[in-house]
Design a protein around this motif. Structure first.
Motif, PDB file in Angstrom:
ATOM      1  N   ILE A 152       0.840  -1.201   0.000  1.00  0.00           N
ATOM      2  CA  ILE A 152       0.000   0.000   0.000  1.00  0.00           C
ATOM      3  C   ILE A 152       0.876   1.253   0.000  1.00  0.00           C
ATOM      4  O   ILE A 152       0.582   2.243  -0.699  1.00  0.00           O
ATOM      5  CB  ILE A 152      -0.951  -0.001   1.213  1.00  0.00           C
ATOM      6  CG1 ILE A 152      -1.972  -1.136   1.098  1.00  0.00           C
ATOM      7  CG2 ILE A 152      -1.667   1.341   1.339  1.00  0.00           C
ATOM      8  CD1 ILE A 152      -3.025  -0.943   0.025  1.00  0.00           C
ATOM      9  N   GLN A 153       1.966   1.223   0.758  1.00  0.00           N
ATOM     10  CA  GLN A 153       2.899   2.350   0.766  1.00  0.00           C
ATOM     11  C   GLN A 153       3.441   2.620  -0.634  1.00  0.00           C
ATOM     12  O   GLN A 153       3.531   3.778  -1.072  1.00  0.00           O
ATOM     13  CB  GLN A 153       4.068   2.069   1.701  1.00  0.00           C
ATOM     14  CG  GLN A 153       3.816   2.415   3.158  1.00  0.00           C
ATOM     15  CD  GLN A 153       5.070   2.198   3.989  1.00  0.00           C
ATOM     16  OE1 GLN A 153       5.688   1.133   3.944  1.00  0.00           O
ATOM     17  NE2 GLN A 153       5.454   3.193   4.750  1.00  0.00           N
ATOM     18  N   GLU A 154       3.806   1.565  -1.332  1.00  0.00           N
ATOM     19  CA  GLU A 154       4.352   1.712  -2.684  1.00  0.00           C
ATOM     20  C   GLU A 154       3.325   2.347  -3.623  1.00  0.00           C
ATOM     21  O   GLU A 154       3.667   3.197  -4.450  1.00  0.00           O
ATOM     22  CB  GLU A 154       4.808   0.349  -3.209  1.00  0.00           C
ATOM     23  CG  GLU A 154       6.028  -0.204  -2.483  1.00  0.00           C
ATOM     24  CD  GLU A 154       6.308  -1.666  -2.790  1.00  0.00           C
ATOM     25  OE1 GLU A 154       7.408  -2.147  -2.428  1.00  0.00           O
ATOM     26  OE2 GLU A 154       5.430  -2.340  -3.378  1.00  0.00           O
ATOM     27  N   LYS A 155       2.068   1.937  -3.484  1.00  0.00           N
ATOM     28  CA  LYS A 155       1.019   2.507  -4.329  1.00  0.00           C
ATOM     29  C   LYS A 155       0.783   3.975  -3.965  1.00  0.00           C
ATOM     30  O   LYS A 155       0.582   4.830  -4.853  1.00  0.00           O
ATOM     31  CB  LYS A 155      -0.274   1.698  -4.182  1.00  0.00           C
ATOM     32  CG  LYS A 155      -1.357   2.081  -5.178  1.00  0.00           C
ATOM     33  CD  LYS A 155      -0.942   1.781  -6.606  1.00  0.00           C
ATOM     34  CE  LYS A 155      -2.057   2.074  -7.586  1.00  0.00           C
ATOM     35  NZ  LYS A 155      -1.649   1.870  -8.990  1.00  0.00           N
ATOM     36  N   ALA A 156       0.800   4.277  -2.669  1.00  0.00           N
ATOM     37  CA  ALA A 156       0.619   5.663  -2.232  1.00  0.00           C
ATOM     38  C   ALA A 156       1.740   6.553  -2.771  1.00  0.00           C
ATOM     39  O   ALA A 156       1.495   7.675  -3.224  1.00  0.00           O
ATOM     40  CB  ALA A 156       0.579   5.726  -0.702  1.00  0.00           C
ATOM     41  N   GLU A 157       2.962   6.055  -2.726  1.00  0.00           N
ATOM     42  CA  GLU A 157       4.105   6.815  -3.242  1.00  0.00           C
ATOM     43  C   GLU A 157       3.977   7.044  -4.742  1.00  0.00           C
ATOM     44  O   GLU A 157       4.340   8.106  -5.256  1.00  0.00           O
ATOM     45  CB  GLU A 157       5.405   6.086  -2.904  1.00  0.00           C
ATOM     46  CG  GLU A 157       5.746   6.127  -1.418  1.00  0.00           C
ATOM     47  CD  GLU A 157       6.835   5.135  -1.036  1.00  0.00           C
ATOM     48  OE1 GLU A 157       7.322   4.412  -1.951  1.00  0.00           O
ATOM     49  OE2 GLU A 157       7.190   5.064   0.159  1.00  0.00           O
ATOM     50  N   GLN A 158       3.455   6.049  -5.438  1.00  0.00           N
ATOM     51  CA  GLN A 158       3.224   6.203  -6.881  1.00  0.00           C
ATOM     52  C   GLN A 158       2.224   7.319  -7.147  1.00  0.00           C
ATOM     53  O   GLN A 158       2.443   8.174  -8.022  1.00  0.00           O
ATOM     54  CB  GLN A 158       2.721   4.891  -7.476  1.00  0.00           C
ATOM     55  CG  GLN A 158       2.394   4.968  -8.964  1.00  0.00           C
ATOM     56  CD  GLN A 158       1.741   3.693  -9.461  1.00  0.00           C
ATOM     57  OE1 GLN A 158       1.911   2.614  -8.910  1.00  0.00           O
ATOM     58  NE2 GLN A 158       0.957   3.807 -10.521  1.00  0.00           N
ATOM     59  N   PHE A 159       1.110   7.327  -6.396  1.00  0.00           N
ATOM     60  CA  PHE A 159       0.119   8.391  -6.551  1.00  0.00           C
ATOM     61  C   PHE A 159       0.747   9.755  -6.253  1.00  0.00           C
ATOM     62  O   PHE A 159       0.495  10.742  -6.953  1.00  0.00           O
ATOM     63  CB  PHE A 159      -1.073   8.153  -5.626  1.00  0.00           C
ATOM     64  CG  PHE A 159      -2.046   7.110  -6.107  1.00  0.00           C
ATOM     65  CD1 PHE A 159      -2.325   6.964  -7.451  1.00  0.00           C
ATOM     66  CD2 PHE A 159      -2.709   6.287  -5.205  1.00  0.00           C
ATOM     67  CE1 PHE A 159      -3.242   6.017  -7.905  1.00  0.00           C
ATOM     68  CE2 PHE A 159      -3.625   5.335  -5.639  1.00  0.00           C
ATOM     69  CZ  PHE A 159      -3.891   5.204  -6.996  1.00  0.00           C
ATOM     70  N   GLU A 160       1.565   9.829  -5.198  1.00  0.00           N
ATOM     71  CA  GLU A 160       2.177  11.099  -4.811  1.00  0.00           C
ATOM     72  C   GLU A 160       3.108  11.614  -5.904  1.00  0.00           C
ATOM     73  O   GLU A 160       3.146  12.818  -6.178  1.00  0.00           O
ATOM     74  CB  GLU A 160       2.926  10.930  -3.482  1.00  0.00           C
ATOM     75  CG  GLU A 160       1.987  10.782  -2.291  1.00  0.00           C
ATOM     76  CD  GLU A 160       2.683  10.276  -1.045  1.00  0.00           C
ATOM     77  OE1 GLU A 160       3.925  10.089  -1.098  1.00  0.00           O
ATOM     78  OE2 GLU A 160       2.009  10.066  -0.019  1.00  0.00           O
ATOM     79  N   ARG A 161       3.861  10.721  -6.522  1.00  0.00           N
ATOM     80  CA  ARG A 161       4.749  11.143  -7.615  1.00  0.00           C
ATOM     81  C   ARG A 161       3.945  11.695  -8.793  1.00  0.00           C
ATOM     82  O   ARG A 161       4.413  12.570  -9.523  1.00  0.00           O
ATOM     83  CB  ARG A 161       5.607   9.960  -8.086  1.00  0.00           C
ATOM     84  CG  ARG A 161       6.708   9.560  -7.109  1.00  0.00           C
ATOM     85  CD  ARG A 161       7.705   8.627  -7.763  1.00  0.00           C
ATOM     86  NE  ARG A 161       7.105   7.378  -8.203  1.00  0.00           N
ATOM     87  CZ  ARG A 161       6.995   6.289  -7.445  1.00  0.00           C
ATOM     88  NH1 ARG A 161       7.452   6.289  -6.197  1.00  0.00           N
ATOM     89  NH2 ARG A 161       6.442   5.182  -7.917  1.00  0.00           N
ATOM     90  N   GLN A 162       2.728  11.179  -8.950  1.00  0.00           N
ATOM     91  CA  GLN A 162       1.859  11.631 -10.048  1.00  0.00           C
ATOM     92  C   GLN A 162       1.046  12.864  -9.668  1.00  0.00           C
ATOM     93  O   GLN A 162       0.294  13.389 -10.484  1.00  0.00           O
ATOM     94  CB  GLN A 162       0.910  10.497 -10.458  1.00  0.00           C
ATOM     95  CG  GLN A 162       1.613   9.270 -11.014  1.00  0.00           C
ATOM     96  CD  GLN A 162       0.676   8.071 -11.160  1.00  0.00           C
ATOM     97  OE1 GLN A 162      -0.411   8.032 -10.596  1.00  0.00           O
ATOM     98  NE2 GLN A 162       1.111   7.085 -11.928  1.00  0.00           N
ATOM     99  N   GLY A 163       1.188  13.310  -8.422  1.00  0.00           N
ATOM    100  CA  GLY A 163       0.416  14.457  -7.952  1.00  0.00           C
ATOM    101  C   GLY A 163      -1.047  14.134  -7.735  1.00  0.00           C
ATOM    102  O   GLY A 163      -1.906  15.020  -7.843  1.00  0.00           O
ATOM    103  N   VAL A 164      -1.355  12.889  -7.412  1.00  0.00           N
ATOM    104  CA  VAL A 164      -2.735  12.416  -7.250  1.00  0.00           C
ATOM    105  C   VAL A 164      -3.040  12.231  -5.766  1.00  0.00           C
ATOM    106  O   VAL A 164      -2.277  11.569  -5.048  1.00  0.00           O
ATOM    107  CB  VAL A 164      -2.941  11.071  -7.993  1.00  0.00           C
ATOM    108  CG1 VAL A 164      -4.322  10.495  -7.707  1.00  0.00           C
ATOM    109  CG2 VAL A 164      -2.731  11.256  -9.493  1.00  0.00           C
ATOM    110  N   SER A 165      -4.136  12.810  -5.298  1.00  0.00           N
ATOM    111  CA  SER A 165      -4.575  12.559  -3.922  1.00  0.00           C
ATOM    112  C   SER A 165      -5.303  11.222  -3.860  1.00  0.00           C
ATOM    113  O   SER A 165      -5.796  10.720  -4.873  1.00  0.00           O
ATOM    114  CB  SER A 165      -5.477  13.695  -3.428  1.00  0.00           C
ATOM    115  OG  SER A 165      -6.574  13.878  -4.296  1.00  0.00           O
TER     116      SER A 165
END
Length: 287
Positions: free
Chosen positions: A215-228
């Protein structure tokens, strides 16, 4: 134009909670030893898990056409002009396709969105739909936005007792026996269209840590994309202490997130059994 949001009980939102959210829930049918029940009406997580623990014969079904039409008519006649219906993923059930057929009886009134979600991520889709409706978007637009965002989510589930996967035909008896001997805990992924094995981990604690890392990895991916995003917690715990422990681990990993816990619904619990644990993450529609 007043738009209602309707979903099924696979989202994990209880009927009581739904009233406060102004959401309408269609309960999923469940059969236990051939006795018929409605999830969240006369069958609740605690009692359902006891039936699973007793190894009783359990299977779930999709809502009947009559139940769909009855709910939609009630919502439309109440004071809403139209509705968007968010069933569980089309890849996991025929419920979506049945609903599409029934929606033809309500032209311009009922829009069925294939959000490709279940459990906590289906809840997230409902939250997105409510947000969009509050901004004056009609049901057709909400359906389009939900479907465009459908695959921007994932659920991970760790399984405590592999015997339930064997009973459901998802693994062989030989594989189940070997996993039990080696204390293997399967980590499953639900990513829109199906349930798949993600990893096989030795021991409960290692499985929990691997799930949190995923889940952390997916959250970091969203953050890199600027996605909440939203994160939800789920489980089929029979002991409140185990639930509290899982929630505490999740909160420690994501201290700044508003984490909502939902019991795993009957549909998922029947496959993974009691004392399974899960989390889901979804990109948020906020623009």
């Amino acid at each position: 134009m007043k738009t209602a949001v309707v979903t099924d009980s696979n989202c994990g939102i209880s009927i009581e909670e739904a009233k406060g959210m102004n959401v309408f829930i269609i309960p999923m049918p469940v059969y236990i030893q051939n006795d018929f029940h409605y999830e969240g009406v006369d069958l609740h997580p605690e009692s359902f898990l006891m039936h699973l623990k007793d190894r009783e014969e359990v299977h779930t079904s999709q809502p009947s056409p009559a139940d769909l039409m009855s709910m939609w008519e009630k919502v439309l006649f109440r004071s809403f002009d139209e509705l968007v219906y968010i069933p569980m993923s089309s890849g996991l059930s025929g419920s979506f396709h049945t609903a599409c057929q029934m929606a033809m009886e309500f032209p311009g009134k009922v829009y069925v969105a294939d959000a490709r979600r279940i459990s906590v991520t289906q809840r997230h889709a409902v939250q997105d739909a409510l947000w969009l409706a509050s901004r004056g978007m009609d049901a057709s637009t909400i359906k389009e936005r939900l479907e465009r965002n459908a695959l921007n989510s994932v659920v991970f589930v760790g399984v405590d007792d592999i015997d339930y996967l064997k009973r459901g035909g998802r693994i062989t008896s030989a594989a189940a026996a070997m996993a039990s001997v080696l204390n293997i805990k399967p980590l499953l992924i639900i990513g829109g269209n199906r349930i798949d094995a993600y990893e096989k981990v030795r021991g409960q604690k290692c499985c929990e840590k691997r799930l949190l890392k995923a889940i952390q990895e997916k959250a970091e991916q969203f953050e890199r994309q600027g996605v909440s995003y939203r994160i939800g917690i789920a489980g089929s715990f029979t002991d409140e202490a185990d639930l509290a422990c899982w929630y505490a681990q999740a909160k420690e990993t994501f201290p700044d997130e508003e984490l909502v816990y939902d019991p795993l619904t009957c549909n998922i619990s029947s496959h993974v059994g009691p004392n399974s644990f899960g989390m889901g993450i979804s990109a948020k529609i906020d623009a």
